[in-house]
Design a protein around this motif. Structure first.
Motif, mmCIF file in Angstrom:
data_model
loop_
_atom_site.group_PDB
_atom_site.id
_atom_site.type_symbol
_atom_site.label_atom_id
_atom_site.label_comp_id
_atom_site.label_asym_id
_atom_site.label_seq_id
_atom_site.Cartn_x
_atom_site.Cartn_y
_atom_site.Cartn_z
ATOM 1 N N PRO A 55 0.798 -1.224 0.000
ATOM 2 C CA PRO A 55 0.000 0.000 0.000
ATOM 3 C C PRO A 55 0.839 1.287 0.000
ATOM 4 C CG PRO A 55 -0.109 -1.111 2.146
ATOM 5 C CD PRO A 55 0.703 -1.981 1.253
ATOM 6 N N ASP A 56 2.081 1.197 0.469
ATOM 7 C CA ASP A 56 2.911 2.398 0.611
ATOM 8 C C ASP A 56 3.509 2.800 -0.753
ATOM 9 O OD1 ASP A 56 4.663 4.347 1.266
ATOM 10 O OD2 ASP A 56 5.758 3.222 2.789
ATOM 11 N N ASN A 57 3.019 3.924 -1.302
ATOM 12 C CA ASN A 57 3.494 4.348 -2.623
ATOM 13 C C ASN A 57 4.965 4.747 -2.612
ATOM 14 O OD1 ASN A 57 1.004 3.902 -3.656
ATOM 15 N ND2 ASN A 57 0.329 6.031 -3.552
ATOM 16 N N GLU A 58 5.395 5.350 -1.510
ATOM 17 C CA GLU A 58 6.811 5.743 -1.405
ATOM 18 C C GLU A 58 7.705 4.506 -1.486
ATOM 19 O OE1 GLU A 58 8.101 8.830 -0.716
ATOM 20 O OE2 GLU A 58 6.232 9.968 -0.528
ATOM 21 N N LEU A 59 7.246 3.424 -0.870
ATOM 22 C CA LEU A 59 8.031 2.185 -0.880
ATOM 23 C C LEU A 59 8.094 1.607 -2.295
ATOM 24 C CD1 LEU A 59 9.571 -0.035 0.603
ATOM 25 C CD2 LEU A 59 7.406 -1.071 1.228
ATOM 26 N N LEU A 60 6.998 1.711 -3.031
ATOM 27 C CA LEU A 60 7.000 1.228 -4.419
ATOM 28 C C LEU A 60 8.021 1.999 -5.255
ATOM 29 C CD1 LEU A 60 3.168 0.810 -5.028
ATOM 30 C CD2 LEU A 60 4.845 -1.012 -4.891
ATOM 31 N N LEU A 61 8.073 3.314 -5.021
ATOM 32 C CA LEU A 61 9.046 4.130 -5.761
ATOM 33 C C LEU A 61 10.476 3.770 -5.343
ATOM 34 C CD1 LEU A 61 9.362 6.409 -7.825
ATOM 35 C CD2 LEU A 61 9.287 8.037 -5.947
ATOM 36 N N GLN A 62 10.641 3.467 -4.051
ATOM 37 C CA GLN A 62 11.966 3.079 -3.556
ATOM 38 C C GLN A 62 12.419 1.756 -4.203
ATOM 39 O OE1 GLN A 62 12.326 3.029 0.719
ATOM 40 N NE2 GLN A 62 14.329 2.052 0.664
ATOM 41 N N ILE A 63 11.480 0.826 -4.388
ATOM 42 C CA ILE A 63 11.817 -0.455 -5.032
ATOM 43 C C ILE A 63 12.349 -0.204 -6.441
ATOM 44 C CG2 ILE A 63 10.818 -2.600 -5.952
ATOM 45 C CD1 ILE A 63 8.764 -2.438 -3.654
ATOM 46 N N LEU A 64 11.786 0.812 -7.092
ATOM 47 C CA LEU A 64 12.140 1.081 -8.493
ATOM 48 C C LEU A 64 13.305 2.055 -8.641
ATOM 49 C CD1 LEU A 64 8.504 1.380 -9.882
ATOM 50 C CD2 LEU A 64 10.098 -0.487 -10.312
ATOM 51 N N THR A 65 13.946 2.402 -7.536
ATOM 52 C CA THR A 65 15.051 3.357 -7.612
ATOM 53 C C THR A 65 16.361 2.687 -7.229
ATOM 54 O OG1 THR A 65 13.507 5.063 -6.921
ATOM 55 C CG2 THR A 65 15.835 5.646 -6.873
ATOM 56 N N HIS A 66 17.306 2.691 -8.161
ATOM 57 C CA HIS A 66 18.633 2.117 -7.876
ATOM 58 C C HIS A 66 19.505 3.202 -7.267
ATOM 59 C CE1 HIS A 66 22.685 0.478 -9.085
ATOM 60 N NE2 HIS A 66 22.101 -0.566 -8.524
ATOM 61 N N LYS A 67 20.537 2.783 -6.524
ATOM 62 C CA LYS A 67 21.342 3.795 -5.824
ATOM 63 C C LYS A 67 22.170 4.651 -6.784
ATOM 64 C CE LYS A 67 25.378 1.048 -4.642
ATOM 65 N NZ LYS A 67 26.312 0.662 -3.610
ATOM 66 N N SER A 68 22.291 4.221 -8.040
ATOM 67 C CA SER A 68 23.053 5.032 -9.000
ATOM 68 C C SER A 68 22.265 6.276 -9.421
ATOM 69 C CB SER A 68 23.369 4.194 -10.240
ATOM 70 O OG SER A 68 22.169 3.719 -10.826
ATOM 71 N N PHE A 69 20.982 6.288 -9.138
ATOM 72 C CA PHE A 69 20.153 7.423 -9.568
ATOM 73 C C PHE A 69 20.322 8.597 -8.594
ATOM 74 C CE2 PHE A 69 16.066 9.728 -9.513
ATOM 75 C CZ PHE A 69 16.045 10.144 -10.833
ATOM 76 N N ALA A 70 20.568 9.772 -9.134
ATOM 77 C CA ALA A 70 20.697 11.023 -8.366
ATOM 78 C C ALA A 70 21.689 10.878 -7.212
ATOM 79 C CB ALA A 70 19.342 11.478 -7.831
ATOM 80 N N HIS A 71 22.755 10.105 -7.448
ATOM 81 C CA HIS A 71 23.847 9.954 -6.484
ATOM 82 C C HIS A 71 23.347 9.502 -5.105
ATOM 83 C CE1 HIS A 71 28.084 10.339 -5.931
ATOM 84 N NE2 HIS A 71 27.945 11.063 -4.848
ATOM 85 N N GLY A 72 22.354 8.662 -5.099
ATOM 86 C CA GLY A 72 21.849 8.119 -3.827
ATOM 87 C C GLY A 72 21.107 9.122 -2.978
ATOM 88 N N LEU A 73 20.667 10.216 -3.602
ATOM 89 C CA LEU A 73 20.002 11.283 -2.837
ATOM 90 C C LEU A 73 18.547 10.944 -2.539
ATOM 91 C CD1 LEU A 73 21.164 13.972 -1.867
ATOM 92 C CD2 LEU A 73 20.096 15.074 -3.816
ATOM 93 N N LYS A 74 17.997 10.043 -3.319
ATOM 94 C CA LYS A 74 16.607 9.634 -3.110
ATOM 95 C C LYS A 74 16.590 8.214 -2.542
ATOM 96 C CE LYS A 74 14.770 13.349 -4.422
ATOM 97 N NZ LYS A 74 14.064 14.149 -3.417
#
Lengths: 208, 355
Positions: free
Chosen positions: A62-81
């Motif tokens: 249910p947590d949308n932020e968590l879904l976005l976190q699953i889809l974000t690799h640490k190489s994106f935006a230098h790990g800022l997100k």
């Protein structure tokens, strides 16, 4: 004398043409192939729908932020997100455990099996390869998650998925999905997800 | 003259020795050789995979004649379902001696035990300390279930003995062969040449050091519990013997740039940038001054540090602030493998903030 002061950094953010040394406008780098980073339907809607429709929503997050976190690799935006590295670690360990449980639990006539469990298949090249990044990336592509992942190639000129890091990044995304299901619904549900959704594809990949 | 086994940089080899094939030899990996495993025609029939070297195994009757083995079984509090033969197999490491004798070893068991241990240790740490950076998490997992931790457990706590006597000594002592089944049996890679001088052999992958041998035995015993008593009992055993040990995670941190790292962390968390304020000082002009510095984000104090210079105190305060963040532990953390009343775990933003 006791003094109190507040430090302020005087760094200027410049919009428009890129200026070396200046802080970049976040809207410039928080995007990938025209998609803007954020909790939007375009970014997480497909994954959310997949989880809600598979096994009547048993694995839904249910947590949308968590879904976005699953889809974000640490190489994106230098790990800022928020990124998926540690979710993928717990997902990897669970997948490794479950794949060994899967192989030892097959019916066995071996005289060396213990209580019907053949531990001797572990260590062979085939059983070791179950759950490799290439197979996991294949799963991500089949489910069309590959276009949703926020990541940055180490070299934009590389096209081969094995060398550009694409297989690894997609593999880690699938592992992070397992990790997130594990931490949200518990090991039993996550194990069912692995067995029903992933294992047939992973075993077929190494045995064909 | 260069041996054909030696590897040289490609350019140098070509210039000096002509053909590459004279210098390089094809990569070989003994564990991947087909003759180690007998694989059925249907490769997915994992139940019928077999190790080709296996010709016989220690039976329950033979194992039950070893008093050392029975004592170890009782000392570990293993259930009646856990067979003596499984314990004897768990103490038999993969080695040249056992390969030549055709004896079934613990290799598969120890691999499975390792998977169980790694999962349960990772799960426990991720839920208990959800914000640990990955490097610290890995170090902590290794401290619980690494080979030296398991050596300590197997040797000093469980009291597993090594079988160090030669066959000749056993024969001269009239020692029955079953006696050694209760001891750890492996081919040591370390050989005592003279007093104080040891030779470390790299000749065979089947030779192992003491820590690896003990670790494989401990892992195999855990896999044995899984085979005979099920996963729930295995988890209890892991909790009581391994995860119950005290581990000081705070001492594992080593920050190279704590001030920058804290600044980056606050940026990621969308909090005001850190400011340092001198809270107290004493003896600024003396040989032993002391400063106390606090680190603040807006009006919230994140941490405090002290030192003989303002910079040292500020660095100390940043380290304390970072540790406060990374060592956060939820009050009622429940691991995902709990059978009833699971509550979703706290999930952090991924790990450390990169500088």
């Amino acid at each position: 004398m006791l003094r109190t002061w507040i430090q302020r950094r005087s760094i200027v953010m410049v919009k428009g043409t890129r200026v070396q040394g200046a802080v970049r406008d976040p809207s410039e780098f928080l995007r990938l192939k025209g998609r803007e980073y954020g909790v939007t339907d375009g970014n997480i809607g497909h994954l959310k729908q997949y989880l809600q429709t598979t096994q009547t929503g048993k694995y839904s997050i249910p947590d949308n932020e968590l879904l976005l976190q699953i889809l974000t690799h640490k190489s994106f935006a230098h790990g800022l997100k928020p990124y998926n590295e540690k979710l993928s670690v717990i997902g990897f360990q669970l997948l490794k455990l479950q794949s060994s449980v899967h192989v030892i639990s097959k019916p066995s006539d071996s005289p060396y099996a213990l209580n019907g469990k053949n531990f001797d298949c572990l260590g062979s090249l085939l059983t070791k390869s179950i759950g490799n990044h290439k197979s996991l990336a294949r799963f991500a592509k089949e489910k069309q998650f590959d276009q949703l992942v926020f990541w940055k190639k180490r070299d934009p000129t590389l096209e081969d998925p094995a060398t550009s890091g694409e297989d690894t990044v997609l593999g880690k995304t699938v592992l992070a999905l397992i990790g997130a299901i594990n931490l949200t619904h518990g090991k039993k549900v996550a194990t069912e997800f692995i067995e029903t959704e992933l294992m047939p594809l992973l075993v077929e990949d190494v045995t064909r | 003259m260069i041996s054909s086994r030696m590897v040289r940089p490609l350019g140098l080899s070509r210039r000096l020795y002509g053909s590459v094939s004279e210098v390089y030899r094809p990569a070989t990996n003994s564990s991947y050789k087909n003759n180690v495993y007998s694989i059925p025609e249907n490769k997915a029939d994992f139940g019928n995979y077999q190790r080709t070297s296996f010709q016989h195994k220690i039976t329950n009757e033979e194992a039950a004649r070893s008093s050392v083995l029975i004592a170890l079984h009782a000392r570990l509090g293993l259930s009646d379902k856990f067979e003596y033969s499984t314990l004897a197999r768990g103490l038999t490491c993969r080695s040249n001696t056992n390969k030549e004798n055709g004896l079934a070893d613990n290799f598969g068991l120890s691999l499975f035990g390792k998977n169980l241990l790694t999962y349960y240790a990772t799960e426990y740490l991720i839920v208990k300390y959800p914000r640990l950076p990955l490097s610290i998490l890995n170090a902590a997992v290794d401290s619980y279930i690494g080979k030296y931790a398991l050596l300590d457990l197997g040797k000093n706590i469980w009291g597993i003995e090594e079988d160090t006597k030669s066959d000749l000594t056993k024969y001269l002592n009239n020692e029955p062969k079953e006696y050694a089944f209760g001891k750890l049996r492996y081919d040591s890679s370390v050989e005592e040449k003279e007093d104080g001088i040891v030779a470390i052999s790299k000749e065979s992958a089947l030779k192992m050091d003491k820590a690896s041998a003990y670790a494989s035995a401990v892992r195999s015993i855990i896999a044995g519990i899984y085979a005979h008593d099920g996963e729930s009992e295995t988890k209890k055993f892991i909790n009581s013997h391994i995860l119950s040990r005290k581990l000081d995670i705070a001492s594992m941190f080593e920050f190279t740039q704590p001030i920058r790292q804290l600044s980056r962390l606050l940026q990621r968390e969308n909090l005001p940038a850190p400011t340092s304020r001198l809270i107290a000082e004493n003896g600024r002009l003396s040989s032993n001054p002391i400063f106390i510095v606090g680190i603040f984000s807006g009006n919230d104090k994140l941490g405090e540090g002290q030192g003989p210079s303002i910079l040292k105190a500020k660095t100390d305060a940043c380290i304390n602030s970072l540790k406060q963040y990374y060592l956060y532990s939820p009050l009622e953390a429940v691991v995902p493998s709990v059978e009833n009343n699971f509550k979703p775990a706290f999930i952090d933003k991924g790990g450390e903030a990169f500088v």
